[in-house]
Design an enzyme around this catalytic site. Structure first.
Site, short mmCIF file in Angstrom:
data_model
loop_
_atom_site.label_atom_id
_atom_site.label_comp_id
_atom_site.label_asym_id
_atom_site.label_seq_id
_atom_site.Cartn_x
_atom_site.Cartn_y
_atom_site.Cartn_z
N ARG A 63 -8.14 -7.00 6.56
CA ARG A 63 -9.43 -7.02 5.89
C ARG A 63 -10.24 -5.80 6.28
O ARG A 63 -10.23 -5.39 7.44
CB ARG A 63 -10.17 -8.29 6.26
CG ARG A 63 -10.39 -9.20 5.09
CD ARG A 63 -10.81 -10.57 5.52
NE ARG A 63 -12.04 -10.54 6.31
CZ ARG A 63 -12.58 -11.62 6.86
NH1 ARG A 63 -12.00 -12.79 6.70
NH2 ARG A 63 -13.68 -11.55 7.55
N LYS B 211 -12.18 -19.71 13.93
CA LYS B 211 -12.75 -20.77 13.10
C LYS B 211 -11.88 -21.08 11.88
O LYS B 211 -11.59 -22.23 11.61
CB LYS B 211 -14.16 -20.39 12.60
CG LYS B 211 -15.19 -20.27 13.68
CD LYS B 211 -16.58 -20.08 13.08
CE LYS B 211 -16.74 -18.81 12.25
NZ LYS B 211 -16.61 -17.57 13.03
#
Ligand SMILES: [Zn+2]
Length: 217
Positions: free
Chosen positions: A155, A13
């Site tokens: 992350r 996305k």
């Protein structure tokens, strides 16, 4: 055009939205980035948000909706936007309807094994937020951003055990949303069944859907 991008974490996305924003000339609004900004700024809200995201849990609706409502009021959203990371539940979709009229929902269908492989190889620039992937979108120099020379990092929530939790949260909470938008006639599906499909190919498919929607409205 006001577009929502739906899809599990790691479906691409962010990558697609950040490229579409250049082609369409509308802002890419990522609630994930908005949330990470708050954490980075170490605001009171940011500290509360961090407790949730560290566990791989969803941040409470009222926090995100508050941030989002402020963002969508800015003049750069007048001509439309691409919203990524929100809504994830029907309740959130209903809250979104009160602040924006969505024209199109792009749903990315990506199998779990592709997501796990992709996310565990994902690196992000600490300086500019650019997204890389050791398998599909390698930086030219090891762990250094091509665009700004900043350091790349993984992350915290891209670790495999956290990915599984995120996928579970996604399936439980977001899949009813796909039906919700389908019933409203706003949903269009885009599938990716091959990890090596270049982002450009996916972007082309998404642009075709947007063009078709423009013609029909
Ligand atoms: Zn960078």
């Amino acid at each position: 055009m006001k577009i929502v991008m739906l899809g599990p974490p790691g479906a691409g996305k962010g990558t697609y939205a950040s490229r579409l924003t250049v082609k369409l000339g509308v802002p890419h609004i990522s609630t994930g980035d908005m949330v990470r900004d708050e954490i980075k700024k170490q605001t009171e809200l940011g500290r509360r948000i961090k407790e949730y995201s560290d566990r791989g849990a969803l941040v409470p609706d009222e926090i995100i909706i508050k941030l989002l409502a402020e963002r969508l009021k800015k003049p750069d959203c007048d001509g439309g936007f691409i919203l990524d990371g929100f809504p994830r539940t029907i309740r959130q979709a209903e809250a979104l309807e009160k602040i924006a009229k969505i024209d199109l929902v792009i749903n990315l269908n990506v199998p779990d094994e592709i997501i796990i492989t992709r996310l565990s190889n994902r690196l992000i620039c600490r300086e500019c937020g650019a997204i890389y992937n050791l398998l599909t979108l390698k930086p030219k120099r090891d762990r250094i951003c091509d665009k700004c020379g900043g350091p790349l990092y993984q992350r915290e929530d891209d670790r495999p055990e956290v990915i599984k939790e995120r996928l579970d949260v996604y399936r439980r909470q977001t899949e009813p949303l796909i039906e919700y938008y389908e019933r409203k006639g706003l949903l269009r599906n885009v599938s990716c069944n091959d990890l090596m499909t270049p982002p450009e190919v996916m972007i082309e498919r998404i642009i075709e859907i947007i063009e078709e929607k423009k013609r029909s409205s």
